[in-house]
Design a protein around this motif. Structure first.
Motif, PDB file in Angstrom:
ATOM      1  N   ALA A  57       0.832  -1.213   0.000  1.00  0.00           N
ATOM      2  CA  ALA A  57       0.000   0.000   0.000  1.00  0.00           C
ATOM      3  C   ALA A  57       0.861   1.256   0.000  1.00  0.00           C
ATOM      4  CB  ALA A  57      -0.920   0.002   1.220  1.00  0.00           C
ATOM      5  N   LEU A  58       1.882   1.280   0.836  1.00  0.00           N
ATOM      6  CA  LEU A  58       2.745   2.463   0.903  1.00  0.00           C
ATOM      7  C   LEU A  58       3.560   2.619  -0.373  1.00  0.00           C
ATOM      8  CD1 LEU A  58       3.813   2.185   4.624  1.00  0.00           C
ATOM      9  CD2 LEU A  58       2.270   3.884   3.614  1.00  0.00           C
ATOM     10  N   ALA A  59       3.976   1.525  -0.957  1.00  0.00           N
ATOM     11  CA  ALA A  59       4.712   1.602  -2.219  1.00  0.00           C
ATOM     12  C   ALA A  59       3.792   2.060  -3.353  1.00  0.00           C
ATOM     13  CB  ALA A  59       5.333   0.246  -2.548  1.00  0.00           C
ATOM     14  N   ALA A  60       2.567   1.570  -3.377  1.00  0.00           N
ATOM     15  CA  ALA A  60       1.616   1.928  -4.431  1.00  0.00           C
ATOM     16  C   ALA A  60       1.102   3.352  -4.277  1.00  0.00           C
ATOM     17  CB  ALA A  60       0.449   0.948  -4.435  1.00  0.00           C
ATOM     18  N   ASP A  61       1.220   3.899  -3.098  1.00  0.00           N
ATOM     19  CA  ASP A  61       0.752   5.261  -2.821  1.00  0.00           C
ATOM     20  C   ASP A  61       1.803   6.305  -3.187  1.00  0.00           C
ATOM     21  OD1 ASP A  61      -1.239   7.031  -1.868  1.00  0.00           O
ATOM     22  OD2 ASP A  61      -0.227   7.185   0.064  1.00  0.00           O
ATOM     23  N   ASP A  62       2.894   5.867  -3.771  1.00  0.00           N
ATOM     24  CA  ASP A  62       3.997   6.745  -4.166  1.00  0.00           C
ATOM     25  C   ASP A  62       4.642   7.460  -2.989  1.00  0.00           C
ATOM     26  OD1 ASP A  62       3.873   6.090  -6.875  1.00  0.00           O
ATOM     27  OD2 ASP A  62       2.314   7.588  -7.242  1.00  0.00           O
ATOM     28  N   ALA A  63       4.571   6.852  -1.816  1.00  0.00           N
ATOM     29  CA  ALA A  63       5.231   7.440  -0.639  1.00  0.00           C
ATOM     30  C   ALA A  63       6.749   7.311  -0.746  1.00  0.00           C
ATOM     31  CB  ALA A  63       4.733   6.763   0.637  1.00  0.00           C
ATOM     32  N   ARG A  64       7.230   6.350  -1.537  1.00  0.00           N
ATOM     33  CA  ARG A  64       8.657   6.084  -1.733  1.00  0.00           C
ATOM     34  C   ARG A  64       9.390   5.954  -0.393  1.00  0.00           C
ATOM     35  NH1 ARG A  64      10.395   6.599  -6.940  1.00  0.00           N
ATOM     36  NH2 ARG A  64      12.513   7.079  -6.294  1.00  0.00           N
ATOM     37  N   PRO A  65       8.877   5.080   0.485  1.00  0.00           N
ATOM     38  CA  PRO A  65       9.512   4.935   1.798  1.00  0.00           C
ATOM     39  C   PRO A  65      10.826   4.157   1.718  1.00  0.00           C
ATOM     40  CG  PRO A  65       7.807   3.299   1.532  1.00  0.00           C
ATOM     41  CD  PRO A  65       7.750   4.184   0.310  1.00  0.00           C
ATOM     42  N   THR A  66      11.724   4.483   2.630  1.00  0.00           N
ATOM     43  CA  THR A  66      12.926   3.665   2.782  1.00  0.00           C
ATOM     44  C   THR A  66      12.557   2.473   3.654  1.00  0.00           C
ATOM     45  OG1 THR A  66      13.669   4.771   4.799  1.00  0.00           O
ATOM     46  CG2 THR A  66      14.431   5.710   2.683  1.00  0.00           C
ATOM     47  N   GLN A  67      13.423   1.477   3.668  1.00  0.00           N
ATOM     48  CA  GLN A  67      13.172   0.307   4.506  1.00  0.00           C
ATOM     49  C   GLN A  67      13.128   0.712   5.974  1.00  0.00           C
ATOM     50  OE1 GLN A  67      15.253  -2.796   1.398  1.00  0.00           O
ATOM     51  NE2 GLN A  67      16.046  -2.739   3.447  1.00  0.00           N
ATOM     52  N   ALA A 113       2.311  -4.152 -11.898  1.00  0.00           N
ATOM     53  CA  ALA A 113       1.633  -5.350 -11.374  1.00  0.00           C
ATOM     54  C   ALA A 113       1.307  -5.173  -9.891  1.00  0.00           C
ATOM     55  CB  ALA A 113       2.505  -6.590 -11.585  1.00  0.00           C
ATOM     56  N   GLY A 114       2.202  -4.538  -9.153  1.00  0.00           N
ATOM     57  CA  GLY A 114       1.971  -4.284  -7.733  1.00  0.00           C
ATOM     58  C   GLY A 114       0.809  -3.330  -7.514  1.00  0.00           C
ATOM     59  N   ARG A 115       0.726  -2.297  -8.323  1.00  0.00           N
ATOM     60  CA  ARG A 115      -0.394  -1.348  -8.212  1.00  0.00           C
ATOM     61  C   ARG A 115      -1.724  -2.035  -8.516  1.00  0.00           C
ATOM     62  NH1 ARG A 115       1.747   3.730  -7.845  1.00  0.00           N
ATOM     63  NH2 ARG A 115       3.878   3.910  -8.617  1.00  0.00           N
ATOM     64  N   ALA A 116      -1.720  -2.879  -9.540  1.00  0.00           N
ATOM     65  CA  ALA A 116      -2.950  -3.592  -9.907  1.00  0.00           C
ATOM     66  C   ALA A 116      -3.371  -4.552  -8.795  1.00  0.00           C
ATOM     67  CB  ALA A 116      -2.740  -4.340 -11.219  1.00  0.00           C
ATOM     68  N   LEU A 117      -2.401  -5.286  -8.240  1.00  0.00           N
ATOM     69  CA  LEU A 117      -2.728  -6.204  -7.152  1.00  0.00           C
ATOM     70  C   LEU A 117      -3.203  -5.429  -5.931  1.00  0.00           C
ATOM     71  CD1 LEU A 117      -2.844  -9.059  -5.978  1.00  0.00           C
ATOM     72  CD2 LEU A 117      -0.485  -8.732  -5.221  1.00  0.00           C
ATOM     73  N   PHE A 118      -2.550  -4.319  -5.624  1.00  0.00           N
ATOM     74  CA  PHE A 118      -2.973  -3.520  -4.473  1.00  0.00           C
ATOM     75  C   PHE A 118      -4.420  -3.055  -4.639  1.00  0.00           C
ATOM     76  CE2 PHE A 118      -3.715   0.690  -2.651  1.00  0.00           C
ATOM     77  CZ  PHE A 118      -3.769   0.307  -1.326  1.00  0.00           C
ATOM     78  N   ALA A 119      -4.792  -2.605  -5.828  1.00  0.00           N
ATOM     79  CA  ALA A 119      -6.171  -2.129  -6.055  1.00  0.00           C
ATOM     80  C   ALA A 119      -7.184  -3.236  -5.765  1.00  0.00           C
ATOM     81  CB  ALA A 119      -6.318  -1.618  -7.486  1.00  0.00           C
TER      82      ALA A 119
END
Length: 155
Positions: A57-67, A113-119
């Protein structure tokens, strides 16, 4: 033996009416356990669990978080975050990119693919939320979210 000294038997709902049933910490923990179990069941059809869903979710939200940011935000040990990211990356749902602000760190970005799966997974998660909160009015739902935000993110 006086009635007040007779042993109580829990029976249906007896434990709910016990002293622990009024303990806020216990109630939060129990609500979390029930919510987590329901979410993990719904997310399983997408090959996710609550942790991997949260990272995606955080990756798909374009938050671009570090580990490191993910570990702190999700309150997980960094090794747990690495394992989740490794799995999502192996499945080509996320990719690590060098952080332009700190070349020693990686940021997490969702693939298409990650964005599609997240949706799709988000729809399942929302259905669980609607089911669990069915007895709660929309106003109480909003107030509950506000209270939980206050607890989750103290100033």
């Amino acid at each position: 033996m006086p009635a007040s000294e007779k042993p109580r038997h829990a029976g249906a709902g007896g434990l709910r009416d016990s002293v622990l049933g009024a303990d806020l910490v216990f109630l939060l923990a129990r609500a979390n356990a029930l919510t987590l179990a329901a979410a993990n069941t719904a997310l399983a059809e997408h090959g996710l669990k609550a942790r991997s869903y949260s990272v995606l979710a955080l990756a798909a939200d374009d938050a671009r978080p570090t580990q490191r940011e993910l570990a702190e935000f999700l309150r997980l040990d960094p090794s747990q975050v690495v394992a989740v990211i490794d799995d999502l990356e192996r499945r080509r749902l996320v990719a690590r990119h060098t952080d332009p602000a700190d070349r020693r760190a990686n940021v997490l970005v969702a693939t298409d693919a990650g964005r599609a799966l997240f949706a799709r997974a988000q729809e399942s998660a929302r259905a669980v939320e609607r089911g669990l909160l069915a007895p709660v009015t929309p106003e109480d739902h909003q107030r509950l979210a506000e209270f939980l935000r206050l607890l989750a993110f103290p100033s």
